[in-house]
Scaffold this active site. Structure first.
Site, PDB file in Angstrom:
ATOM      1  N   TRP A   1      33.296  32.337  32.769  1.00 37.13           N
ATOM      2  CA  TRP A   1      34.672  32.384  33.314  1.00 37.13           C
ATOM      3  C   TRP A   1      34.830  31.327  34.406  1.00 37.13           C
ATOM      4  CZ3 TRP A   1      39.316  34.288  32.252  1.00 37.13           C
ATOM      5  CH2 TRP A   1      39.440  35.399  31.410  1.00 37.13           C
TER       6      TRP A   1
ATOM      7  N   GLU B   1      30.510  36.002  33.115  1.00 39.34           N
ATOM      8  CA  GLU B   1      31.269  35.704  34.341  1.00 39.34           C
ATOM      9  C   GLU B   1      31.043  34.265  34.785  1.00 39.34           C
ATOM     10  OE1 GLU B   1      33.612  37.721  35.426  1.00 39.34           O
ATOM     11  OE2 GLU B   1      32.954  38.955  33.750  1.00 39.34           O
TER      12      GLU B   1
ATOM     13  N   TRP C   1      52.800  34.953  43.213  1.00 38.49           N
ATOM     14  CA  TRP C   1      51.334  34.910  43.227  1.00 38.49           C
ATOM     15  C   TRP C   1      50.804  33.872  44.218  1.00 38.49           C
ATOM     16  CZ3 TRP C   1      49.319  30.178  41.892  1.00 38.49           C
ATOM     17  CH2 TRP C   1      50.097  29.335  41.088  1.00 38.49           C
TER      18      TRP C   1
ATOM     19  N   ASN D   1      35.423  42.144  42.723  1.00 40.93           N
ATOM     20  CA  ASN D   1      36.262  41.580  41.660  1.00 40.93           C
ATOM     21  C   ASN D   1      37.275  42.567  41.094  1.00 40.93           C
ATOM     22  OD1 ASN D   1      37.008  39.535  39.620  1.00 40.93           O
ATOM     23  ND2 ASN D   1      36.123  41.025  38.213  1.00 40.93           N
TER      24      ASN D   1
ATOM     25  N   TRP E   1      60.899  35.355  42.158  1.00 39.56           N
ATOM     26  CA  TRP E   1      60.033  36.269  42.918  1.00 39.56           C
ATOM     27  C   TRP E   1      60.744  36.761  44.169  1.00 39.56           C
ATOM     28  CZ3 TRP E   1      55.791  37.656  40.350  1.00 39.56           C
ATOM     29  CH2 TRP E   1      55.195  36.762  39.456  1.00 39.56           C
TER      30      TRP E   1
ATOM     31  N   TRP F   1      44.555  34.602  40.156  1.00 38.78           N
ATOM     32  CA  TRP F   1      45.928  34.977  40.534  1.00 38.78           C
ATOM     33  C   TRP F   1      46.898  34.794  39.375  1.00 38.78           C
ATOM     34  CZ3 TRP F   1      48.068  37.918  44.017  1.00 38.78           C
ATOM     35  CH2 TRP F   1      47.283  38.297  45.102  1.00 38.78           C
TER      36      TRP F   1
END
Ligand SMILES: Cc1cc2nc3c(=O)[nH]c(=O)nc-3n(C[C@H](O)[C@H](O)[C@H](O)COP(=O)(O)OP(=O)(O)OC[C@H]3O[C@@H](n4cnc5c(N)ncnc54)[C@H](O)[C@@H]3O)c2cc1C
Length: 471
Positions: free
Chosen positions: A283, A280, A365, A347, A312, A388
């Site tokens: 990440w 993580e 988003w 998360n 969207w 996102w």
């Protein structure tokens, strides 16, 4: 005369290379220049503003122990910030300003403007475990997906390790800084008055406590359970360090070094349980490196340009229902209430609610990204944008657009007894476990007088609609 230490997103004493250079050069003055107008533009959450405020007070005392006086100047935006720094530089007769990097576009432009105007700004890097731009593929480019980035990251760390600034700092200053008289106008207000709304963040202890207790406890007792507890929102199975990392109160390099010193095999055996946690942190590095290589992300661009044409839905009522936790899907609603009530969200739930907004409701988003920033204590541009865009399939997910989280099965899997759901949705406290994930049929069948909302979309229809939309 004193050079200056410019405190920015690095509210810490440990692993702070700018501070080390400042001390080596006998600096006695540090400055933090708040920019409330810019914070509004960047949607800084009031709870994060409070968290910064509390850490500044802590840092003020820590720097004082090192013989450094922390000033607080109040600016509006970055232009004003640069102007005020320049004035301070001139008034103090400084030769150098020491600071740590802020790699986003506007921040870089501000720093370049200062350098061009003759300020000797010396920038160090300490917000990533490996320096930005140092993890590349064989063509010398940034990776587009996570796994090969992680492999290259590991190879680099296996070969060279992670570099951290020296821990022990001793001041060369014995006397309190003497400020020129005319600096009074610049000095702020005793109580770090930010001119910015603040929401109480005291549920989160200060980093001194976290460094001394929470982190050693997590690394000694919890990190090996992280892999199997990290997805269960009713359990405190994750580290809870994101707010500290987001304001630079804890160093990611220092954290990784602590972990690797305890478990050196992690770098060579990714099957070890604690690797999931290092993963993580990688990440986090991945999204920071991505933003560095693709600055357009900061300006709201889709990472994958092929999705630029997506039309969207501008569905304001559904967006409002999502924000208020009134979609009729208990896990989504409980998660959104957790965010609004506490300033943090688990998360697993961030992925579920982001998927729901972008796939079930087909809402941009960017609307969700902004709402998160406005509420998160750990709001961090690169991780938020990365998360996102990953969830909406416009970003770096190795899987294509048909990854659509089912909010009901996610709930059955990760909150099987509805413990988390009931904590945030008391309306469902009397619904049996089996039905709590989607209670509408049970409520109707048993004639229960419930205040819980009807679903705003039907899952199967929404899924088919999303597949057609992305196709
Ligand atoms: C839509 C979405 C938005 C997000 N927005 C943010 C944000 O604004 N700020 C933020 O710090 N994280 C964000 N994340 C990532 C992640 O949800 C949080 O970092 C994590 O929940 C923080 O809890 P923790 O500190 O207990 O993490 P742990 O699970 O203990 O992980 C340790 C650290 O690794 C980093 N990390 C963990 N997961 C991720 C991830 N997926 N991406 C990047 N870094 C990660 C964080 O710094 C975290 O503190 C987002 C994820 C999604 C899906």
């Amino acid at each position: 005369m004193s050079d200056i230490l410019w405190i920015r997103r690095d509210l810490r004493i440990h692993d702070n290379p700018a501070l080390v250079s400042a001390i080596e050069n006998g600096v006695s003055i540090a400055v933090f220049i708040s920019t409330p107008q810019k914070w509004h533009q960047h949607h800084l959450a009031p709870i994060k503003a409070d968290f910064i405020f509390r850490h500044l007070k802590q840092l003020e005392a820590e720097l004082a122990d090192l013989g450094i006086t922390l000033l607080h100047l109040k600016a509006t935006d970055f232009d004003d910030q640069a102007k005020q720094l320049t004035e301070l530089y001139q008034q103090l007769g400084s030769q150098v300003v020491f600071a740590n990097s802020e790699p986003e576009v506007d921040e870089q432009a501000r720093d370049q403007q200062l350098i061009s105007s003759g300020i000797n700004l010396q920038i160090s890097d300490c917000d990533v475990m490996l320096p930005l731009g140092s993890v590349l593929n064989q063509q010398g480019e940034m990776f587009k997906v996570f796994t090969p980035f992680k492999n290259a990251w590991l190879k680099e760390v296996q070969a060279k390790g992670i570099q951290c600034s020296p821990a022990a700092l001793t001041s060369k200053n014995n006397a309190k800084a003497l400020l020129p008289d005319n600096l009074q106008t610049l000095q702020l207000a005793s109580d770090y008055d930010f001119d910015f709304p603040r929401v109480d963040s005291s549920r989160w202890p200060l980093s001194q406590d976290v460094l001394g207790n929470v982190i050693p406890n997590f690394l000694a007792n919890k990190v090996n359970d992280y892999a199997h507890l990290r997805d269960i929102p009713s359990v405190k199975g994750t580290s809870g360090l994101s707010p500290y990392l987001a304001i630079g109160a804890v160093s990611p390099r220092w954290l990784a070094i602590q972990l690797i010193q305890q478990q050196p095999d992690l770098l060579f055996d990714t099957q070890l349980p604690a690797f999931s946690w290092l993963n993580e942190l990688i990440w986090r590095d991945f999204y920071k490196h991505l933003m560095f290589h693709h600055p357009k992300l900061v300006k709201g661009a889709n990472f994958q340009q092929k999705y630029n044409g997506l039309d969207w839905y501008k569905d304001h009522p559904s967006f409002k229902a999502w924000c208020e936790g009134k979609t009729g899907y208990p896990l989504v609603d409980a998660a959104m209430r957790q965010l609004v009530e506490t300033g943090w969200m688990h998360n697993r739930l961030r992925m579920v609610v982001a998927s729901f907004l972008t796939k079930h409701l087909l809402i941009d988003w960017r609307w969700g990204e902004r709402f998160f920033m406005e509420h998160l204590i750990d709001g961090d541009f690169s991780a938020n944008n990365g998360g996102w865009q990953w969830a909406s399939s416009t970003g770096c997910d190795a899987q294509p657009y048909f990854r659509i989280f089912n909010p009901i099965t996610q709930s059955e899997k990760f909150d099987p007894k509805g413990i988390f759901i009931r904590k945030y949705i008391p309306e469902l406290k009397n619904i049996p476990d089996k039905h709590v994930h989607f209670p509408h049929g049970y409520i109707a069948k048993n004639g229960i007088n419930s205040e819980y909302w009807q679903p705003i979309v039907e899952h199967k229809e929404a899924r088919l609609r999303a597949l057609a939309f992305f196709k």
